[in-house]
Design an enzyme around this catalytic site. Sequence first.
Site, PDB file in Angstrom:
ATOM      1  N   ILE A  64      -1.439   8.522   7.130  1.00 15.94           N
ATOM      2  CA  ILE A  64      -0.094   8.561   6.556  1.00 15.94           C
ATOM      3  C   ILE A  64       0.469   7.162   6.305  1.00 15.94           C
ATOM      4  O   ILE A  64       1.599   7.033   5.861  1.00 15.94           O
ATOM      5  CB  ILE A  64       0.898   9.390   7.395  1.00 15.94           C
ATOM      6  CG1 ILE A  64       1.158   8.763   8.757  1.00 15.94           C
ATOM      7  CG2 ILE A  64       0.421  10.818   7.551  1.00 15.94           C
ATOM      8  CD1 ILE A  64       2.312   9.417   9.474  1.00 15.94           C
ATOM      9  N   GLU A  65      -0.303   6.124   6.550  1.00 20.45           N
ATOM     10  CA  GLU A  65       0.185   4.775   6.252  1.00 20.45           C
ATOM     11  C   GLU A  65      -0.553   4.230   5.023  1.00 20.45           C
ATOM     12  O   GLU A  65      -0.136   4.456   3.901  1.00 20.45           O
ATOM     13  CB  GLU A  65       0.072   3.880   7.492  1.00 20.45           C
ATOM     14  CG  GLU A  65       0.958   4.418   8.630  1.00 20.45           C
ATOM     15  CD  GLU A  65       1.019   3.535   9.864  1.00 20.45           C
ATOM     16  OE1 GLU A  65       0.745   2.330   9.776  1.00 20.45           O
ATOM     17  OE2 GLU A  65       1.350   4.066  10.950  1.00 20.45           O
ATOM     18  N   MET A  66      -1.671   3.562   5.207  1.00 19.44           N
ATOM     19  CA  MET A  66      -2.369   3.001   4.055  1.00 19.44           C
ATOM     20  C   MET A  66      -3.537   3.876   3.579  1.00 19.44           C
ATOM     21  O   MET A  66      -4.079   3.647   2.489  1.00 19.44           O
ATOM     22  CB  MET A  66      -2.792   1.559   4.356  1.00 19.44           C
ATOM     23  CG  MET A  66      -1.556   0.650   4.566  1.00 19.44           C
ATOM     24  SD  MET A  66      -1.931  -0.973   5.292  1.00 19.44           S
ATOM     25  CE  MET A  66      -2.570  -1.849   3.876  1.00 19.44           C
ATOM     26  N   VAL A 116       1.243   6.112   1.937  1.00 21.19           N
ATOM     27  CA  VAL A 116       0.671   6.692   0.715  1.00 21.19           C
ATOM     28  C   VAL A 116       1.124   8.143   0.571  1.00 21.19           C
ATOM     29  O   VAL A 116       1.390   8.828   1.560  1.00 21.19           O
ATOM     30  CB  VAL A 116      -0.879   6.602   0.719  1.00 21.19           C
ATOM     31  CG1 VAL A 116      -1.324   5.148   0.703  1.00 21.19           C
ATOM     32  CG2 VAL A 116      -1.480   7.321   1.915  1.00 21.19           C
ATOM     33  N   ASN A 124      -4.877   4.530   8.823  1.00 22.62           N
ATOM     34  CA  ASN A 124      -4.003   5.632   9.239  1.00 22.62           C
ATOM     35  C   ASN A 124      -3.712   6.498   8.016  1.00 22.62           C
ATOM     36  O   ASN A 124      -3.234   5.997   6.997  1.00 22.62           O
ATOM     37  CB  ASN A 124      -2.708   5.044   9.819  1.00 22.62           C
ATOM     38  CG  ASN A 124      -1.769   6.120  10.354  1.00 22.62           C
ATOM     39  OD1 ASN A 124      -1.575   7.159   9.740  1.00 22.62           O
ATOM     40  ND2 ASN A 124      -1.190   5.855  11.502  1.00 22.62           N
TER      41      ASN A 124
END
Lengths: 346, 346
Positions: A127-129, A85, A125
């Site tokens: 920096i992920e979802m 994201v 996370n």
Amino acid sequence: MYKLVSLIGALAFAGASTMAMAGEWQALPTKAPEPADNPTTPEKVELGKILYHDPRLSSSGTVSCASCHNVMAGGEDNRGGSVGVKAQVGGRSAPTVWNSAFNATQFWDGRAPSLEAQAKGPVTNPIEMGMKSWDDVVVRLKAIPGYTPLFAKAFGGSDAVNADNAAKAIAAYERTLITPNSAYDKFANGDLKALNEQQTRGMQLFKDTGCAACHSGPGFNGSQNGQAATGVYMKFPTIENAALEAQYGFTKDVGRFEVTKNDADKHFFKVPTLRNIALTAPYFHNGKVKTLTEAVTIMAKTQLGKDLTEQQAADIAAFLDSLTGEFPKQAMPQLPGYTGKTFDYE
Amino acid sequence: MYKLVSLIGALAFAGASTMAMAGEWQALPTKAPEPADNPTTPEKVELGKILYHDPRLSSSGTVSCASCHNVMAGGEDNRGGSVGVKAQVGGRSAPTVWNSAFNATQFWDGRAPSLEAQAKGPVTNPIEMGMKSWDDVVVRLKAIPGYTPLFAKAFGGSDAVNADNAAKAIAAYERTLITPNSAYDKFANGDLKALNEQQTRGMQLFKDTGCAACHSGPGFNGSQNGQAATGVYMKFPTIENAALEAQYGFTKDVGRFEVTKNDADKHFFKVPTLRNIALTAPYFHNGKVKTLTEAVTIMAKTQLGKDLTEQQAADIAAFLDSLTGEFPKQAMPQLPGYTGKTFDYE
């Protein structure tokens, strides 16, 4: 005359030594091991496939599990670092989801002992979802009317929509993501002509060079049936190399030390599967190496202290090409709708 | 006794006036019109489906057509503005790809007269898929060995990999994205019990309020068989409303004027299809309105000068729910691999 020579060549090629080789190698099982508390059922697999492809499990509504672990491709994203994201880029290259059920541990640093545990990580996370919590995810899943009956069918009970069940369903789906019948598997199963001459040379070199010491078993990942066999972790680089370090910065990441805080685990990483490796460039934990041939050359140098010739590296890469399997046909899931509304995406 | 009363009620409900209504309404065709120079073939559809889902058509390797026009969902992304490469957010809400073959024009401002022309736009849009040029896209497609035979099968010839053919294949695939057999379609085809009581009231209100003046035809988009019928464009808002403008900023976008530079086109937008509208929140060209009921209320106010009661808006929204169709079962495509290599993604 030409045909006769070809025939004699083929017979020599598929001769006694090749036949002996086949017996040493293991084909990929067509069924993954299942944990006792999460047996695979069609209902879980169907729900898991939907959840796996649902971008509403991310804060922006744009990132699903499939975004970085694309099952329409090699099970990852062919990037050095994945994009989460807000265009944030992850620090490690996304491992393939294909055949991950045969890994004894998940993530590059092995911080998840199971697919169930792994599935919960990326969703929250930042920096992920980017979801703030699984509670927030469950609020969304409960708001989408179609999910409640799907969870009920998969897990029973009147209140089955929860994080544990979501992770179990995703893991059940992932256990179906197996790619059998590669050229290598056909060879291992006795079809001695399944590999071409270069691949057969590469296979012998793979063994003689020592690659198989870590990349062992049917998954070429040091495991047997999802359990540690020859070893789940290995130090990378094992042999320091200043030139490679300057070029690729492999040691910037301390690997499994981040999980255990044990000095002996510094720079240890999971031995990744080599299944479908030809489809998952770029290579290594930091995704800095762009081609398979170069990855083979570096591995021989840093892990085994050997300098391969260009031809040898190309031969091993050709053998690794033979590990690309058959991808199961899948029906595209249709995500249940959030009728007449949408969530507050960032 | 209860059953008898119910039966009488049902008979009255499906009475003469309802039957007369059914004849006025048109079901969705199950086959889309095709341009003479791009007849739909299974080979083109298969190639188009692969291209549509291939994120390698973007500069970052992360955005495919499906990212913003998700065929696993309502054909778009349920966001106000879509997220392209580098987390850039587009200025208009992504229209649904479902049934887009029945639109007389494409994009909110109608700047593409065909699906073929539309397909070329986002790939080189710097805030969408970010490729510098279609030449760069074709370089990638030619580098992926599996694409050449797929293009050859679809278009013939030894040099079929080019931008025009890629766009034709994507358009051919999109012409298969049709969602028939909604409750509304069943009603229009004579199943008078397909709509519930609220939906039937909503249908009558939809007509009496004047919505059908623009949202006409089987696609509810002012078109018939992909050609303009009652009108392809409409000014939005037609009636100025300071309070709504302050809240939603609808007039910040000049719409079709951007294409024609003709003052008469200021704030004109394509009449969007209402098919599957319940799955495509948030609403309007700028995606600022979050619920379907509110969108209905605003439309009545700004386009027709009518104040709907909450009940009336809910009834029309219930009717619009009945336009959610059946999504065709699709096999998931497997993208051809770029063996042992990857592209330079930004």
